[in-house]
Enzyme design. Structure first.
Site, PDB file in Angstrom:
ATOM      1  N   LYS A   1      -8.776  -3.147  10.455  1.00 46.79           N
ATOM      2  CA  LYS A   1      -9.588  -3.607   9.326  1.00 46.79           C
ATOM      3  C   LYS A   1      -8.717  -3.993   8.127  1.00 46.79           C
ATOM      4  CE  LYS A   1     -12.187  -0.405   7.869  1.00 46.79           C
ATOM      5  NZ  LYS A   1     -11.196   0.115   6.896  1.00 46.79           N
TER       6      LYS A   1
ATOM      7  N   THR B   1      -5.499  -4.634   8.161  1.00 46.94           N
ATOM      8  CA  THR B   1      -4.671  -5.759   8.611  1.00 46.94           C
ATOM      9  C   THR B   1      -5.444  -7.070   8.487  1.00 46.94           C
ATOM     10  OG1 THR B   1      -3.490  -4.315  10.142  1.00 46.94           O
ATOM     11  CG2 THR B   1      -3.374  -6.680  10.572  1.00 46.94           C
TER      12      THR B   1
ATOM     13  N   ARG C   1      -7.690   0.099  -1.001  1.00 45.23           N
ATOM     14  CA  ARG C   1      -7.498   1.495  -1.402  1.00 45.23           C
ATOM     15  C   ARG C   1      -6.034   1.902  -1.240  1.00 45.23           C
ATOM     16  NH1 ARG C   1     -10.890   4.628   2.618  1.00 45.23           N
ATOM     17  NH2 ARG C   1     -10.191   2.923   3.914  1.00 45.23           N
TER      18      ARG C   1
ATOM     19  N   LYS D   1      -3.051   9.440  11.564  1.00 50.66           N
ATOM     20  CA  LYS D   1      -3.426   8.035  11.362  1.00 50.66           C
ATOM     21  C   LYS D   1      -2.238   7.157  10.997  1.00 50.66           C
ATOM     22  CE  LYS D   1      -7.051   5.445   8.927  1.00 50.66           C
ATOM     23  NZ  LYS D   1      -6.522   4.760   7.770  1.00 50.66           N
TER      24      LYS D   1
ATOM     25  N   ALA E   1     -13.821   7.500   3.538  1.00 53.21           N
ATOM     26  CA  ALA E   1     -15.217   7.113   3.739  1.00 53.21           C
ATOM     27  C   ALA E   1     -15.979   8.127   4.581  1.00 53.21           C
ATOM     28  CB  ALA E   1     -15.301   5.747   4.404  1.00 53.21           C
TER      29      ALA E   1
ATOM     30  N   PHE F   1     -13.288   3.055   7.351  1.00 55.31           N
ATOM     31  CA  PHE F   1     -13.871   3.333   8.666  1.00 55.31           C
ATOM     32  C   PHE F   1     -14.932   2.295   9.040  1.00 55.31           C
ATOM     33  CE2 PHE F   1     -12.374   7.761   7.573  1.00 55.31           C
ATOM     34  CZ  PHE F   1     -11.292   7.710   8.420  1.00 55.31           C
TER      35      PHE F   1
ATOM     36  N   PHE G   1      -5.600  -9.137  20.704  1.00 55.04           N
ATOM     37  CA  PHE G   1      -4.513  -8.477  21.425  1.00 55.04           C
ATOM     38  C   PHE G   1      -4.095  -9.376  22.589  1.00 55.04           C
ATOM     39  CE2 PHE G   1      -6.069  -5.014  18.993  1.00 55.04           C
ATOM     40  CZ  PHE G   1      -5.109  -4.007  18.985  1.00 55.04           C
TER      41      PHE G   1
ATOM     42  N   TRP H   1      -2.119 -10.177  12.816  1.00 51.90           N
ATOM     43  CA  TRP H   1      -1.074  -9.178  13.097  1.00 51.90           C
ATOM     44  C   TRP H   1       0.187  -9.865  13.613  1.00 51.90           C
ATOM     45  CZ3 TRP H   1       1.644  -7.502  17.424  1.00 51.90           C
ATOM     46  CH2 TRP H   1       2.318  -6.293  17.297  1.00 51.90           C
TER      47      TRP H   1
END
Length: 556
Positions: free
Chosen positions: A71, A73, A94, A105, A273, A301, A381, A409
């Site tokens: 998200k 990214t 954030r 994480k 969140a 999230f 991906f 990415w």
């Protein structure tokens, strides 16, 4: 492929003064923290506050899985893509917490060629905002215990202290403890608790405050305890407000950094969140809207948590109106929701995709309930197949939302152009009819049940006896018109993290409810959600090191 930190460390950053200049910010409006990061002054806000707002785009996601969604990214890559298309875009994010950075994480600066930099600074101490919040929180705790020790003029009931200490680290042994042990001069013995800094009400207050004066008022309203008569005791009554504000006077100023492609990024505040409201600061978002034609922000999230709180708390409190929502998914995560083990996600499996896509379906439906246009993007991906992508594209179009592949990415802004074009088309052709999910006038229970049924898909809401009493007390104190901030696990639409896909007609369990009077919302804790997380068996910290020349490794 290089690691995220290798890419970040090899980046050719511009001095932050040059990035600021591109965004129309003069050196006189910057408070520099070294060469590559700065805070924006209050004087700058005075200069731009009458500018017309740009468009507001929220980036959210399906429920997170071990397969990853990307998200942040996507948010960064979309901002870079907008710049490549000649658009004046600013990103609003954030700040990362040290807890998950050293826990499970990892960092939160994006990934691959869609990152904000300096990556190490951002993920570690940055400009000290979280340290200031931690200090203000714990100053209030110290003054509370000192008041009890020094005669307790306010008649505080030590059994009804609700203010917790905090630390920006995952440390489970601090969840429940006893303070004041020793002799009489060491304070009154009582049970105490810690939360992680991102769950502190002061984090929420900082992120929802309009300015320093509003911050001070909100801090003063914080309820720290109840007296023997059952009446609330506030930070103002403890005479702690001024000192707390002094600790936060710089922390309330938004931070400016850059992406790998030098797109301006305001990174400020960082409530989780799942246990807090999950959005960057109102000040940063409002500043970005005045600085740019398009502001791209994210909420934590999945859309059941971050987006719901962005729309029902932040937008309600700040008067914001999102123009579009980008909903991030991956083929891998959808197959995981369809029952495929993580080790087998690289193989084409249309049957599993069809089972798992119901999670995406529910999030699309949820956003549409707010009247905001939705663009679904697949974070690409190399193992994804054309058949899988095509199935998801058709599914989204049948649901009435736009669709685009994202390759940010791997390719940075260039890989986000297809998504950026879809977002621009949506902004130009579809009007946002944004409205909140529920009205202020509903009872707290009605609000909890509306979120549980409409957003999560629950059947019944079950309340622990303690939660029932807490709700009655909160409404009796006059806080019944506050919005609800649900504390729920992020992995499932339900309060059971193991229930993937789209569970329906389940029970939601409310075990505790408390008011954040300064922030202006009521928190409802579901299931086994913890406000102080713990480290995993093998923490990410195990792999972080510093070379002899001072270069950090293992941070991702």
């Amino acid at each position: 492929m290089k690691t995220d930190i290798q890419i970040a460390q090899e980046a050719a950053m511009l001095p932050i003064t040059e990035v600021a200049k591109k965004a129309g910010i003069g050196e006189e409006d910057l408070e520099l923290y070294g060469k590559y990061k700065a805070k924006l002054s209050d004087d700058f806000w005075e200069k731009i506050q009458d500018n017309e707002n740009g468009k507001l785009v929220l980036v959210t996601a399906i429920n997170p899985t071990p397969a990853g969604e990307g998200k942040t990214t996507t948010t960064i890559g979309l901002g870079q893509a907008m710049a490549k298309l000649g658009k004046n875009a600013v990103i609003a994010l954030r700040e990362p917490s040290l807890g998950p950075c050293f826990g499970i994480k990892g960092g939160a600066a994006g990934g691959g060629y869609a990152q904000v930099v300096p990556m190490e600074d951002l993920n570690l101490h940055f400009t000290g905002d979280f340290h200031a919040i931690t200090s203000a929180n714990n100053l209030l705790a110290a003054m509370l215990d000192n008041h009890i020790q020094q005669g307790n003029e306010l008649g505080i009931d030590p059994r009804q202290v609700v203010w917790k200490r905090c630390l920006d680290m995952n440390d489970r042994v601090l969840r429940n403890l006893v303070v004041g042990l020793g002799n009489k001069m060491d304070g009154m013995v009582r049970e105490d608790h810690f939360v992680i800094t991102v769950a502190s009400e002061i984090m929420a207050v900082l992120c929802l405050a309009d300015d320093l004066q509003d911050l001070k008022k909100r801090l003063g309203r914080i309820i720290v305890a109840y007296n023997f008569a059952g009446e609330p005791v506030t930070a103002d009554q403890l005479k702690a407000t001024g000192a707390m504000t002094a600790l936060l006077k710089d922390a309330i100023k938004p931070n400016l950094i850059q992406t790998l492609e030098h797109t301006p990024a305001l990174v400020h505040g960082g409530p989780f969140a799942n246990i807090a409201h999950g959005c960057n600061s109102v000040r940063a978002t409002k500043m970005a809207l005045k600085m740019s034609d398009i502001t791209i922000t994210e909420a934590g999230f999945g859309a059941d948590l971050g987006a719901e709180k962005f729309l029902d708390i932040k937008c309600r409190k700040a008067g914001l109106k999102p123009d579009a929502v980008v909903l991030v998914a991956t083929v891998r995560a959808l197959k995981y929701n369809g029952g495929v083990p993580k080790a087998e996600l690289g193989s084409e499996n249309l049957d599993a995709l069809k089972k798992g896509i119901v999670n995406l379906e529910k999030h699309i439906e949820n956003i549409q309930k707010y009247g905001v246009p939705v663009v679904v993007t697949l974070n690409s991906f190399v193992t994804d197949t054309d058949a899988e992508n095509e199935y998801i594209r058709r599914f989204c179009e049948e649901k009435g939302c736009e669709f685009a592949l994202s390759e940010v990415w791997e390719k940075g802004g260039e890989g986000g152009i297809a998504l950026a074009e879809k977002v621009l088309e949506t902004l130009e052709t579809k009007e946002s009819g944004f409205h909140t999910l529920y009205e202020d006038s509903l009872s707290l229970k009605e609000k909890i049940e509306t979120i549980s049924r409409e957003i999560y898909g629950a059947g019944k809401v079950l309340y622990e006896p303690a939660a029932e009493k807490q709700l009655a007390r909160i409404e009796a104190l006059g806080f019944g018109d506050f919005p609800i901030c649900m504390a729920k696990n992020q992995y499932s639409l339900s309060d059971d993290a193991s229930r993937l896909g789209r569970p329906e007609n389940f029970d939601i369990h409310i075990r505790e409810v408390y008011v954040s009077a300064g922030a202006g919302f009521v928190v409802a804790l579901t299931g086994a959600i913890m406000t102080m997380p713990g480290l995993p068996k093998v923490p990410a910290a195990n792999n972080i090191d510093v070379s002899d020349d001072g270069k950090i490794t293992g941070l991702f």
